[in-house]
Design a protein around this motif. Structure first.
Motif, short mmCIF file in Angstrom:
data_model
loop_
_atom_site.label_atom_id
_atom_site.label_comp_id
_atom_site.label_asym_id
_atom_site.label_seq_id
_atom_site.Cartn_x
_atom_site.Cartn_y
_atom_site.Cartn_z
N CYS A 93 0.84 -1.20 0.00
CA CYS A 93 0.00 0.00 0.00
C CYS A 93 0.87 1.25 0.00
CB CYS A 93 -0.88 -0.03 1.24
SG CYS A 93 -2.00 1.34 1.35
N LEU A 94 1.91 1.21 0.86
CA LEU A 94 2.85 2.33 0.94
C LEU A 94 3.49 2.57 -0.42
CD1 LEU A 94 3.22 3.37 3.89
CD2 LEU A 94 5.58 2.66 3.69
N LYS A 95 3.93 1.45 -1.02
CA LYS A 95 4.61 1.54 -2.31
C LYS A 95 3.69 2.12 -3.38
CE LYS A 95 7.95 -0.74 -3.27
NZ LYS A 95 9.01 -1.70 -3.36
N ILE A 96 2.44 1.66 -3.40
CA ILE A 96 1.50 2.13 -4.43
C ILE A 96 1.23 3.62 -4.25
CG2 ILE A 96 -0.90 1.99 -5.17
CD1 ILE A 96 0.51 -0.23 -6.32
N HIS A 97 1.06 4.04 -3.01
CA HIS A 97 0.79 5.47 -2.79
C HIS A 97 1.99 6.31 -3.18
CE1 HIS A 97 -2.71 4.49 0.05
NE2 HIS A 97 -3.16 5.02 -1.06
N GLY A 98 3.19 5.79 -2.79
CA GLY A 98 4.39 6.52 -3.15
C GLY A 98 4.54 6.64 -4.66
N LEU A 99 4.30 5.52 -5.34
CA LEU A 99 4.43 5.50 -6.79
C LEU A 99 3.46 6.48 -7.43
CD1 LEU A 99 4.88 1.80 -7.87
CD2 LEU A 99 6.31 3.74 -8.49
N SER A 100 2.21 6.50 -6.96
CA SER A 100 1.21 7.36 -7.61
C SER A 100 1.56 8.83 -7.39
CB SER A 100 -0.19 7.05 -7.11
OG SER A 100 -0.23 7.20 -5.72
N SER A 101 2.05 9.12 -6.17
CA SER A 101 2.40 10.51 -5.90
C SER A 101 3.61 10.94 -6.74
CB SER A 101 2.68 10.65 -4.41
OG SER A 101 3.38 11.82 -4.14
N LEU A 102 4.63 10.04 -6.83
CA LEU A 102 5.82 10.39 -7.59
C LEU A 102 5.54 10.40 -9.09
CD1 LEU A 102 8.46 8.49 -5.49
CD2 LEU A 102 8.22 10.95 -5.74
N TRP A 103 4.60 9.59 -9.52
CA TRP A 103 4.20 9.62 -10.94
C TRP A 103 3.61 10.98 -11.29
CZ3 TRP A 103 4.74 8.05 -15.58
CH2 TRP A 103 3.71 8.14 -16.52
N ARG A 104 2.84 11.50 -10.34
CA ARG A 104 2.27 12.83 -10.58
C ARG A 104 3.40 13.86 -10.67
NH1 ARG A 104 -2.37 11.07 -7.39
NH2 ARG A 104 -1.23 11.40 -5.48
#
Lengths: 188, 581
Positions: B411-422
């Motif tokens: 979950c942490l990884k997915i949130h981090g990824l989505s934020s950094l993708w933005r």
């Protein structure tokens, strides 16, 4: 007074309509569907047993054969008791109601009775059934809340599915009784 | 309108007399309840009818005469019967006659006043409808029509004519209380005139139930008072109590028992059926539980079970270790990030090692624990099953822990990824406006952000694989627990009494009526036989299902898939009153 005529259903099978005229206020219409044909029964049994024999030659387990016999018997009994309708009857009694009975091939009967107070009208409706457009007779029920609305549509002769000429006969007789009932009913 | 005369089948062969019943003008139907035989004194008849009217709030009156001619019809009797119309004025006056041979019936209706409607046909048509009085009295129509107006004779016109007939017969019980052995002023014929039906066992049970219910109700209130005391509301116990399904089931059963033994009488038939179904459910539960108890405690099966338990737990742990070794290598040919793989793998292996040591520590006590748990089966099979479900949850606690670790990491990884993708695209999540807005970043922000994004992206397969494996294991355990809960739910909510009633006394639960046309002669009135159409089993189940615990999945399949994809923790079974996580 009894009267029997022969009609056909939407697939071309032969139906027999028996009309009984008990009194000016009570009429009965009895539609007899074509019986279970020996040909289709033999065909289904042969396919099932051939498939079971094929599996037996693969697995060398005789349980498969007995299971196939068992399944065929149970399937036939289930079909006769729950699926195959032999006869459908419509009994219309002035100022009492309309009763629909379906008799299954195993002798089971399932009956529905609708009180005259709930019946708005009987009409012939058109419907799209698979790739055909067919006519069917149905009873319209009154909506308790809205005086001109229809709460439910109850189709009649659902498994016999007769053609329009048969439906017109039944429709005319029913409308005579309904007209008489509306003329003499106490409520507006 | 055609006049409908409802005539009881029990009175078809009685001697001549007066017809006593109720006239319903809205549906133009006369419901005959009994036949009053000669000789009688008109004053006494009127007194009896007034008493019945007051006691039952049904407008009973003398509707007409009944003539059963066994030999040639007598002239004098005919004129005598006509004269009775003057003694008991009723509008319209019926004259039913059954001639010799038994199949020739006739019915004449005389109106005192001229018909007000000039367009009505001159001759009234009459229909005779025979009904079985006992069945109609005992049966109950579904859906139950509520007749709000209980004044003598008044029925709202919107209710069906048949509901009015059923209601009339049901409310006129007071008329059926006397039989032919009573020395009363008048002689009536109805379904109980050969002898009033009663049962000694039922009477004894009724007398005994009062004090027994009182005693048990006080005991149960004591138990619930103990259960509701402050100790159980404190944090550790309340948390444990809400998580264990056994406590929920025990609470549910306590509610049921309180309902059964409450001293308040059931107000309507629905509540009575609910009580009866609850009694049947509790009895079945206890019977099945005792069977299980006798099976478990016979031939030292508990010993065998306890002996088998620790090796099974060991085996499961070993399999998990093999699985982790496989994941730490190259699972399914996928290439994992070696460092992260080793870290996660070692961490989970140590966890399993701790768990196995704990199980080995507990192993001497397992037999005693199982023995005492087995005793709980005497409270009911549902309690034993809930305990089994809780034991499974406790034994697979390590799988639950692994799932939580994997899910949180993912979950942490997915949130981090989505934020950094933005960030990668030059956008930002605006918390104030709850939407994605463009944002200009500094160069060093962009550099670090892209670096971190790349790292997280390349570590994603490893974490995702661990998450997938442990989620599948957790779902397996949840499925097993779910099956057990389903079985418990089934036993809790099955309406056994209603199903038994439908099987043995189908006329008690009526979906409606059905008519059969009896032999018809031209010129004679139409004769119909009215029978009860019993309720189909599916509707019995649907109407009388007992309310279950309410532990069914709250998420739809779509929401579940979404939660799984984003790594949110899933709790498929939410009990009543649980706080949302």
């Amino acid at each position: 007074m009894e009267d029997e005529r022969s009609f056909s259903d939407i697939c071309g099978g032969r139906l027999a309509l028996q009309r009984r005229y008990y009194s000016p206020s009570c009429r009965e219409f009895c539609l007899r569907c074509p019986r279970l044909s020996l040909r289709s029964l033999t065909a289904v049994t042969c396919t099932v047993w051939l498939a079971a024999y094929g599996l037996f030659t693969l697995c060398e387990n005789s349980m498969i054969l007995s299971a196939a016999i068992f399944i065929t018997l149970l399937g036939l009994l289930g079909y006769l008791h729950f699926v195959k309708i032999d006869q459908e009857t419509l009994l219309i009694i002035d100022s009492l109601g309309i009763q629909m009975t379906s008799s299954y091939a195993s002798g089971k009967e399932s009956t529905t009775f609708i009180e005259m107070g709930k019946v708005k009208d009987i009409v012939i409706n058109e419907a799209i059934y698979m790739q055909k457009v067919i006519y069917y007779l149905c009873i319209l029920l009154k909506d308790p809340v809205e005086p001109h609305g229809i709460a439910q549509v109850v189709p009649v002769f659902q498994s016999a599915k007769p053609r329009l000429d048969c439906l017109i006969e039944v429709y005319r007789s029913c409308q005579e009784i309904l007209a008489h009932q509306k003329a003499t009913s106490t409520s507006p | 309108m055609v006049l409908k005369a409802f005539f009881p089948t029990c009175c078809v062969s009685v001697d001549s007399g007066l017809l006593v019943g109720r006239w319903v003008p809205e549906h133009s139907s006369a419901v005959v309840l009994a036949v009053l035989h000669f000789p009688f004194i008109p004053i006494q008849v009127k007194q009896l009818l007034a008493q019945v009217r007051q006691a039952s709030e049904v407008g009973v009156a003398v509707l007409g005469t009944w003539c059963h001619c066994r030999q040639e019809p007598e002239e004098s009797l005919g004129r005598f019967l006509e004269g009775l119309g003057a003694v008991f004025p009723h509008e319209p006056w019926l004259q039913l006659c059954r001639e010799r041979g038994g199949t020739l019936w006739s019915c004449e209706v005389t109106h005192r006043q001229a018909p007000t409607d000039p367009s009505a046909p001159g001759e009234d048509q009459v229909m005779l409808i025979f009904y079985d009085q006992r069945q109609v009295l005992l049966s109950q129509l579904h859906p139950p029509t509520v007749l709000p107006d209980r004044q003598a004779g008044a029925t709202p016109a919107s209710t069906g004519g048949l509901a009015a007939v059923f209601d009339t017969v049901a409310r006129s019980e007071v008329l059926f209380r006397s039989d032919r052995f009573d020395e009363g002023p008048v002689r009536l014929s109805h379904w109980q005139s050969e002898g009033v039906e009663a049962s000694i066992l039922a009477e004894l049970a009724r007398r005994a139930s009062g004090p027994v219910c009182l005693l048990l109700a006080s005991l149960l209130s004591l138990v619930s008072a103990v259960g509701a005391c402050r100790v159980f509301k404190l944090w550790p116990l309340s948390f444990v109590g809400s998580k264990l399904s056994t406590c929920e089931q025990l609470r549910h059963r306590l509610e049921h028992l309180t309902l059964i033994f409450s001293t308040r009488k059931a107000e309507n038939s629905a509540q009575l059926m609910r009580k009866a179904n609850t009694v049947a459910s509790v009895l079945l539960d206890v019977a099945l539980g005792l069977t299980l108890l006798s099976w478990l405690h016979g031939r030292s099966r508990i010993g065998h079970l306890a002996d088998a338990l620790v090796p099974v737990a060991d085996h499961v742990a070993e399999e998990l270790q093999h699985l982790l070794q496989w994941l730490m290598g190259a699972p399914a040919g996928l290439k994992m990030n070696r460092a992260l793989d080793q870290v996660l793998g070692r961490f989970f292996l140590y966890h399993i090692h701790l768990w196995i040591s704990y199980i080995h520590l507990m192993s001497p006590f397992i037999e005693h624990i199982l023995w005492h748990v087995g005793l709980s089966a005497c409270l009911g099979l549902t309690v034993a099953l809930s305990l089994l479900s809780d034991i499974i949850a406790l034994l697979t606690f390590h799988i639950y822990c692994f799932y939580v670790y994997g899910a949180r990491l993912y979950c942490l990884k997915i949130h981090g990824l989505s934020s950094l993708w933005r960030l990668f695209r030059g956008k930002k999540w605006n918390v104030l406006r709850q939407r994605v807005d463009s944002c200009s970043y500094d160069l060093d922000q962009l550099f670090i952000g892209t670096l971190l994004f790349t790292i997280l992206l390349f570590l994603l397969p490893t974490t995702a694989l661990y998450y997938l494996v442990f989620t599948l294991l957790r779902l397996l355990v949840v499925a097993v627990q779910g099956l057990i809960h389903l079985l418990v739910d089934l036993i809790n909510s099955l309406p056994l009494y209603s199903l038994g009633l439908r099987l043995c006394r189908p006329y008690r639960l009526a979906a409606g009526v059905k008519f059969r046309v009896l032999q018809h002669e031209a010129g004679r009135p139409l004769r119909l036989l009215m029978q009860i159409n019993p309720l189909p089993y599916s509707r019995v189940m649907h109407t009388y299902r007992l309310p279950s615990c309410g532990c069914h999945p709250k998420d739809s399949w779509g929401a579940l898939c979404r939660k799984l994809f984003f790594g949110e923790l899933i709790y498929p079974w939410r009990q009543r009153g649980d706080k949302q996580d």
